[in-house]
Design an enzyme around this catalytic site. Sequence first.
Site, PDB file in Angstrom:
ATOM      1  N   GLU A  17      -6.062  -7.256  12.445  1.00 39.31           N
ATOM      2  CA  GLU A  17      -5.933  -7.326  10.980  1.00 39.31           C
ATOM      3  C   GLU A  17      -5.741  -8.769  10.523  1.00 39.31           C
ATOM      4  O   GLU A  17      -5.636  -9.691  11.330  1.00 39.31           O
ATOM      5  CB  GLU A  17      -4.721  -6.496  10.514  1.00 39.31           C
ATOM      6  CG  GLU A  17      -5.050  -5.114   9.982  1.00 39.31           C
ATOM      7  CD  GLU A  17      -5.661  -5.137   8.584  1.00 39.31           C
ATOM      8  OE1 GLU A  17      -5.944  -6.238   8.061  1.00 39.31           O
ATOM      9  OE2 GLU A  17      -5.872  -4.058   8.015  1.00 39.31           O
ATOM     10  N   ARG A 100       7.238  -1.208   6.681  1.00 42.85           N
ATOM     11  CA  ARG A 100       6.869  -2.519   7.211  1.00 42.85           C
ATOM     12  C   ARG A 100       5.903  -3.190   6.245  1.00 42.85           C
ATOM     13  O   ARG A 100       5.239  -2.529   5.443  1.00 42.85           O
ATOM     14  CB  ARG A 100       6.208  -2.397   8.586  1.00 42.85           C
ATOM     15  CG  ARG A 100       4.828  -1.729   8.574  1.00 42.85           C
ATOM     16  CD  ARG A 100       4.113  -1.953   9.906  1.00 42.85           C
ATOM     17  NE  ARG A 100       2.844  -1.248  10.015  1.00 42.85           N
ATOM     18  CZ  ARG A 100       1.679  -1.701   9.554  1.00 42.85           C
ATOM     19  NH1 ARG A 100       1.620  -2.850   8.898  1.00 42.85           N
ATOM     20  NH2 ARG A 100       0.569  -1.003   9.716  1.00 42.85           N
ATOM     21  N   ASN A 102       2.425  -4.981   5.359  1.00 41.73           N
ATOM     22  CA  ASN A 102       1.051  -4.822   5.819  1.00 41.73           C
ATOM     23  C   ASN A 102       0.257  -6.057   5.384  1.00 41.73           C
ATOM     24  O   ASN A 102       0.612  -7.166   5.749  1.00 41.73           O
ATOM     25  CB  ASN A 102       0.464  -3.513   5.271  1.00 41.73           C
ATOM     26  CG  ASN A 102      -0.754  -3.047   6.045  1.00 41.73           C
ATOM     27  OD1 ASN A 102      -0.794  -3.137   7.264  1.00 41.73           O
ATOM     28  ND2 ASN A 102      -1.757  -2.545   5.349  1.00 41.73           N
ATOM     29  N   ASN A 148      -2.982  -2.818   0.827  1.00 42.77           N
ATOM     30  CA  ASN A 148      -3.986  -3.466   1.659  1.00 42.77           C
ATOM     31  C   ASN A 148      -4.668  -4.627   0.941  1.00 42.77           C
ATOM     32  O   ASN A 148      -4.005  -5.524   0.455  1.00 42.77           O
ATOM     33  CB  ASN A 148      -4.984  -2.425   2.189  1.00 42.77           C
ATOM     34  CG  ASN A 148      -4.912  -2.300   3.701  1.00 42.77           C
ATOM     35  OD1 ASN A 148      -4.801  -3.299   4.410  1.00 42.77           O
ATOM     36  ND2 ASN A 148      -4.969  -1.085   4.206  1.00 42.77           N
ATOM     37  N   ASP A 198     -10.116  -1.012   3.274  1.00 40.92           N
ATOM     38  CA  ASP A 198      -8.969  -1.604   3.967  1.00 40.92           C
ATOM     39  C   ASP A 198      -8.764  -3.027   3.437  1.00 40.92           C
ATOM     40  O   ASP A 198      -8.402  -3.208   2.285  1.00 40.92           O
ATOM     41  CB  ASP A 198      -9.230  -1.560   5.478  1.00 40.92           C
ATOM     42  CG  ASP A 198      -7.972  -1.717   6.307  1.00 40.92           C
ATOM     43  OD1 ASP A 198      -7.103  -2.522   5.927  1.00 40.92           O
ATOM     44  OD2 ASP A 198      -7.851  -1.064   7.359  1.00 40.92           O
TER      45      ASP A 198
END
Length: 292
Positions: A17, A100, A102, A148, A198
């Site tokens: 990522e 958490r 991202n 995202n 995403d």
Amino acid sequence: MSFKVEVAYDAKATLGEGPHWDEANQRLFWVDILEKQLHIYQPHDNQMTTRVFDQYIGACVLTESGNLLLAMKNGIYHYSLLTEEKTKLADPEHTLPNNRFNDGKCDPAGRFWAGTMSLNEEKEQGSLYRLDSTGNIKKMLSPVTISNGLAWSPDQTYMYYIDTPTREVKVFRFDSTTGDITSTNQVIKIPPEMGYPDGMTIDEEGMLWIAHWGGSRITRWNPQTAKQLDEIPIPAKNVTSCTFGGKHLDELYITTARVGMNEIELEEYPLSGSLFKCKLPVKGIAPYLFHS
């Protein structure tokens, strides 16, 4: 248009990522969230070094001083690339141990935007935050489920944002001076057969390049008309994010993941988890740095 996609590095990342291009040093930072790894890929010699941390790392961005901000499981940290010292700057969700950070990026004025999500992807447990150079952190959007992709228009008047399960890219008016955002009715809707949106990036023409989780592709969209313009097939099931890099900012670096795939899927997509690269006929915009 046909595109040539090549493997830049077969990393077999569990959850690759957050690619971030370091224009000054011509290298790419990216993360493997679940393996708690920061990767530094150098295209000139095809070498990659890895630094391992003690918690999940969702995103990384460069600061003006040449260090990094890391959006991690337990907050946002300043990280010295030289000494490897990590200093916590903010932890807005210290009362939410099952969340958490991202994805995250800097806006044109150098503020760091980063969003959160539940570790088990519970609905509407996350938020999108904005951190400025004084250390002040502000909740900008809430609730969200899987915060995202982020991008800003070249003229700095719009911000684009993805909350993955909505299958939408939302369009906000953006005030670069104040950092404020205002909702609009504009939205890009991703059809179910294309997977889930995403991460994303934007080119110098103001068109969005979107990674498709479960969709094996990157797509290019006009955010003003909400029309798809192009598509790049990627030989990986879960495509997570992309960013422009290279000397001329005309190479798209693409991250992918292996997490959650069964043996049959891994046989079909053996390159899942790789870092891919694709030369494009359009240039991107150099990533903004954190103003510290």
